[in-house]
Motif scaffolding. Sequence first.
Motif: not given
Length: 88
Positions: A56-61, A64-65, A74-75, A80-82
């Motif tokens: 799911n691309d809606e809510q990326i946690d 969880e990834v 997107k995840g 990477f950004e995080y």
Amino acid sequence: QRQIVLDETIELRNPTSLDDLKTLISESTTNKTSIDRLWMIFSWICENIRYDPEENDEQIDVEEVFRSKKSSAKGFATLFEYLCAHLR
């Protein structure tokens, strides 16, 4: 040379949390360039997170990834950004 650092630090000690991963990357890139740090983050994600188009691309946690070791594109980008933001 960068692959050796990655193998010796992150692959030998499997991080159990994002905090553990951040610590490993931070410790292994002390006195190294920003490019080395970015490369290590990118390499770790590529080697440890599997692409799953069904995710799911809606809510990326990012937690969880990290736990599931799979994500959508997107995840990958969000993780990477995080990591980049938290390893300044």
